[in-house]
Enzyme design. Sequence first.
Site, short mmCIF file in Angstrom:
data_model
loop_
_atom_site.label_atom_id
_atom_site.label_comp_id
_atom_site.label_asym_id
_atom_site.label_seq_id
_atom_site.Cartn_x
_atom_site.Cartn_y
_atom_site.Cartn_z
N HIS A 104 32.36 -40.75 3.56
CA HIS A 104 32.13 -39.94 2.24
C HIS A 104 30.52 -40.07 2.12
CE1 HIS A 104 32.05 -44.11 1.15
NE2 HIS A 104 31.37 -44.16 0.14
N ASP A 105 29.80 -40.99 2.85
CA ASP A 105 28.30 -41.11 3.01
C ASP A 105 27.48 -40.43 4.00
OD1 ASP A 105 28.10 -42.37 0.60
OD2 ASP A 105 28.27 -44.57 1.41
N ASP B 165 32.49 -52.22 -0.80
CA ASP B 165 31.36 -51.78 -0.61
C ASP B 165 29.85 -52.63 -0.46
OD1 ASP B 165 30.31 -48.95 -0.84
OD2 ASP B 165 29.18 -50.08 -2.72
N ASP C 147 39.34 -48.99 -2.60
CA ASP C 147 37.86 -49.22 -2.31
C ASP C 147 37.26 -50.05 -3.32
OD1 ASP C 147 35.11 -48.96 -1.56
OD2 ASP C 147 35.47 -46.88 -1.06
N GLU D 244 31.87 -52.96 4.28
CA GLU D 244 30.76 -51.98 4.46
C GLU D 244 29.58 -52.96 4.61
OE1 GLU D 244 28.53 -48.11 2.94
OE2 GLU D 244 29.14 -49.78 1.42
#
Length: 561
Positions: free
Chosen positions: A331-332, A199, A98, A258
């Site tokens: 995870h979000d 991200d 990530d 993302e």
Amino acid sequence: MTADWWKTAVVYQIYPRSFADSGGDGIGDLGGIIGRLDYLKTLGVDVIWLSPVYRSPQVDNGYDISDYRDVDPVFGSLAEFDALLTHVHERGMKLVMDLVVNHTSDEHPWFVESRSSRDNPKRDWYFWRDARDGAEPNNWGSFFSGSAWQWDGKTGQYYLHLFDRKQPDLNWEHPEVRAAVRDVMTWWLDRGVDGFRMDVVNFISKVAGLPDATAVPDRQFVSAIAEFADGPHVHEYLAELSREVFGGREGEFITVGEMPGVTPEQARLYTDPARGELNMVFQFEHVSVDQGPAGKFDYRGLDLVILKKALYRWQLALAEVGWNSLYWNNHDQPRVVSRFGDDGSQYWAASAKALATVLHGMRGTPFVYQGEELGMTNYPFRTAQDHQDLEAINYYRDVVERGGDTEAALVGLAKISRDNARTPMQWDAGPNAGFTAGNPWLPVNPNHAWLNADAQLAERDSVFTHYQALIRLRHEWPILRDGDFTPLLEDDPQIWAYTRRAPVGCLLVIANCGREPRTVEIAAEWIAADLLLGNLPGTAATADSTSLHLAGWDARIYSAG
């Protein structure tokens, strides 16, 4: 493997803090992951995506990075990371890091230097601005509530942070910033990693001049994605990264961006192979359909027609150019079986399997978030104090300060909070679900007594075995990669159906996304079609009529031709 091997791959996301704890401190770690790799191999996934394990103050659970070239001691060491990477590769899987480079921690040496004085060489590595009329430089709001600007008394200016005040945004217009990011990526690739999930990467190019966002009534600060995303140089920056970091490098890599607020039209550009930017993007349209105009915690419930059409729009838009990512959870996001399924009834398992079926049958690369393959559910949150996520804490405080509806806020938090995804992985029925011998950093869901990996591995017809079967189909049936996509019954509020067709063969994916049985008329071509996969026991091996009788949460994949 082919150059686009990732089109038939399935990716599994690990949130290290909550996956498996080998040290007994209540926080998951690299040693815990190593001890569970055979489980992932049994599941059948091809790629592991690791949420951040870099050195970090952990204000935002690792998405605030203070050293891109080290592992935070809470997770282990670089030596343990290297061991993990070796074990992953020995099992024929790949590992994706990530990469968080829209912002750093305010404890990163780059920002410490930038903050030290107005004439420091790294001052312009971040966004510093003078006050405007004695207040913030503009009306931008942080995604974690409040202003996106933080006053720094030492140098007498504000700095920009689209997220927490301890996550200052990098200024990608500075060529030294882009060079530093490239160096970080190269360092990890040289170490052996197989790509990056990036991200909020469509935030890296800001709108020129940082103008005010469009005003919203009763809001002092505006978290307007239109002002933050897809700036004037973002394509240039991503192409530069791809060219300079991956160009001429041997290996099979994957890049995923993302991108909050990205449209299908923009995604075609980002993922067009001819442009050389990214392999795929994470879009947010389908995970926003149950949210009202007041934001993500303004929970309005599910309209299945809207959800279907959102995903159909992306399937059709990227049919000829580009590539989709397919995901329900990360995870979000809250647990999909609690969000779009039927987690509090006898249909828990069937709904988890049905939702997996309709997602994995589409065109794109599927992503499985830890515990999704078990049908893990949301945690039974009751009070504001139950939540530990920074976003949730700030949101509730903001509601209280504004005199808002705290009861509605708690409903929204319970349904949508990121804490739902972060409760520990449920390995067995024992203490702390086998996650840790210590005190877990976030409480374990009480339903681990019956909902756990050990129990499902022992069953022939579990949610886990259904995911195994779906992953096998992705590997074995080229039509799931290459076949075209045609939606059916688009306006039906309960039935989810579509076809996948190729020059040789076709598939029908159909699911009843409700408790009430339904009879659905299908085309004559599906009579005698073979059942490739069903989620309920006793489903006939072939379709014997144009009237298909579907029980509650009944999902099937048929093959014909």
